[in-house]
Design an enzyme around this catalytic site. Sequence first.
Site, PDB file in Angstrom:
ATOM      1  N   ASP A  66       0.819  -1.209   0.000  1.00 36.76           N
ATOM      2  CA  ASP A  66       0.000   0.000   0.000  1.00 36.76           C
ATOM      3  C   ASP A  66       0.856   1.264   0.000  1.00 36.76           C
ATOM      4  O   ASP A  66       2.083   1.205   0.198  1.00 36.76           O
ATOM      5  CB  ASP A  66      -0.963   0.008   1.204  1.00 36.76           C
ATOM      6  N   ASN A 134      -7.273  -2.327  14.366  1.00 37.87           N
ATOM      7  CA  ASN A 134      -8.663  -2.710  14.101  1.00 37.87           C
ATOM      8  C   ASN A 134      -8.757  -3.983  13.250  1.00 37.87           C
ATOM      9  O   ASN A 134      -9.826  -4.339  12.777  1.00 37.87           O
ATOM     10  CB  ASN A 134      -9.415  -1.560  13.415  1.00 37.87           C
ATOM     11  N   HIS A 136      -7.053  -4.539  10.334  1.00 38.31           N
ATOM     12  CA  HIS A 136      -6.840  -4.400   8.883  1.00 38.31           C
ATOM     13  C   HIS A 136      -5.547  -5.085   8.451  1.00 38.31           C
ATOM     14  O   HIS A 136      -4.601  -5.230   9.235  1.00 38.31           O
ATOM     15  CB  HIS A 136      -6.904  -2.934   8.424  1.00 38.31           C
ATOM     16  N   GLU A 141      -9.631  -2.048   5.374  1.00 30.93           N
ATOM     17  CA  GLU A 141     -10.243  -1.694   6.648  1.00 30.93           C
ATOM     18  C   GLU A 141     -11.479  -2.550   6.921  1.00 30.93           C
ATOM     19  O   GLU A 141     -12.139  -3.020   5.984  1.00 30.93           O
ATOM     20  CB  GLU A 141     -10.650  -0.214   6.615  1.00 30.93           C
TER      21      GLU A 141
HETATM   22  C1  GLP Z   1      -0.426   0.335   8.451  1.00 33.13           C
HETATM   23  C2  GLP Z   1      -0.124  -0.516   7.237  1.00 33.13           C
HETATM   24  C3  GLP Z   1      -0.291  -1.962   7.538  1.00 33.13           C
HETATM   25  C4  GLP Z   1       0.409  -2.300   8.844  1.00 33.13           C
HETATM   26  C5  GLP Z   1      -0.231  -1.555   9.961  1.00 33.13           C
HETATM   27  C6  GLP Z   1       0.385  -1.832  11.315  1.00 33.13           C
HETATM   28  O1  GLP Z   1      -1.767   0.630   8.594  1.00 33.13           O
HETATM   29  N1  GLP Z   1      -0.922  -0.193   6.103  1.00 33.13           N
HETATM   30  O2  GLP Z   1       0.218  -2.732   6.464  1.00 33.13           O
HETATM   31  O3  GLP Z   1       0.325  -3.668   9.066  1.00 33.13           O
HETATM   32  O4  GLP Z   1      -0.065  -0.182   9.694  1.00 33.13           O
HETATM   33  O5  GLP Z   1       1.351  -0.874  11.589  1.00 33.13           O
HETATM   34  P1  GLP Z   1       2.369  -0.958  12.796  1.00 33.13           P
HETATM   35  O6  GLP Z   1       3.265  -2.085  12.483  1.00 33.13           O
HETATM   36  O7  GLP Z   1       3.085   0.355  12.778  1.00 33.13           O
HETATM   37  O8  GLP Z   1       1.554  -1.182  13.999  1.00 33.13           O
END
Ligand code: GLP
Length: 259
Positions: A66, A134, A136, A141
Site C-alpha cells: 500500500d 482494528n 486491517h 479496513e
Molecule cells: C499500516 C499498514 C499496515 C500495517 C499496519 C500496522 O496501517 N498499512 O500494512 O500492518 O499499519 O502498523 P504498525 O506495524 O506500525 O503497527
Amino acid sequence: MKIRVFDSQYEAGSYAALLAERTILAKESPVLGLATGATSIPFYSALVQRRHNGLDFSRVTTVNLDELVGVGADDPRSYHYFMQHQLFSRVNILPENAHVPDGLAIDAGAECVRYDRVIDAHTPDLQILGIGGNGHIGFNEPGDALLARTHVVRLHQETVAANARAFPSWDGYPSRAITVGVTDIFRAARIVLMAFGEEKADIVARAIKDPITTHIPASLLRLHADVTVVLDRASAGRLSPAIMTRIDPKDGWLTEIDI
Ligand code: GLP
C-alpha cells in the site's frame, strides 16, 4: 494456520527474515510481498544483516501492499520513503524491481489497475503482513464488505490516528491510501503475519479465535492454506490458555503450533 511466539520482536523479525532468505535462495525469480509499519522494522534490519552476510537481492522482486495518497518518495510519511530507508537503499535490489503504489498518481483509479498488473506479473512467493489495531491487513479496513483487488480506500479515523503518532511534529496525516485487495494478498503462496506488543494482543486473539468476518479482515487469513502468525510474548498475551498451553518453551523461543 501456524503460530510462533518469540521472546522478543527482534527474534521474531529475524525468523521472518530467515523465511525470506529461504524463499530467495529457493526461487529463480523470487517475489516478496512487503509491508510497512513499525512491526516490519526488525524484519528489515534482519534482512539487511543477511545482505551483509552475502544474501543476493539482484534477482528479487518486491511488491508492497500500500501507499498513502498525496505523499511522494521524499516525504517521510510515505511508504516509498520508509521502504527506501529500511530496505531498498541497504540491499542490492534493482530499483526497477521494487514496486510500491504511486501515491502521487494523478489518476488513482488508473494507478490501481496498473498495480494489479504488477501483481499479476509478480505474485508473491512470500507475503509479509502486519495488522492494524482494528484488524486491517494492508489497508483493507473492517467493514460489511472487502474488495478483492487494488483500490483507493478512505482510512478509518483510528488508523489515521495510530499511524500519525509516528509523526507528531507533522501537520496532518493522509486520510486516503491505495491498497492491494484481499484477493491480491491471498494469491501469495505463503503468508507471514507479524504482530508485536501488548497493544496488538487483543486484535491478534480476535483474529485467531473469533468467527471469521470482514469486520476483522485478518481473520480471513484462516482461510489461506499457508499462514504463519509470528508474535512476541506481549502480542500473544491474550491467546486463550487452550492455545498457550500447547506452545512449549524451547531453545529460548516458543515453538510452533497448528490451530
Ligand atoms: C499500516 C499498514 C499496515 C500495517 C499496519 C500496522 O496501517 N498499512 O500494512 O500492518 O499499519 O502498523 P504498525 O506495524 O506500525 O503497527
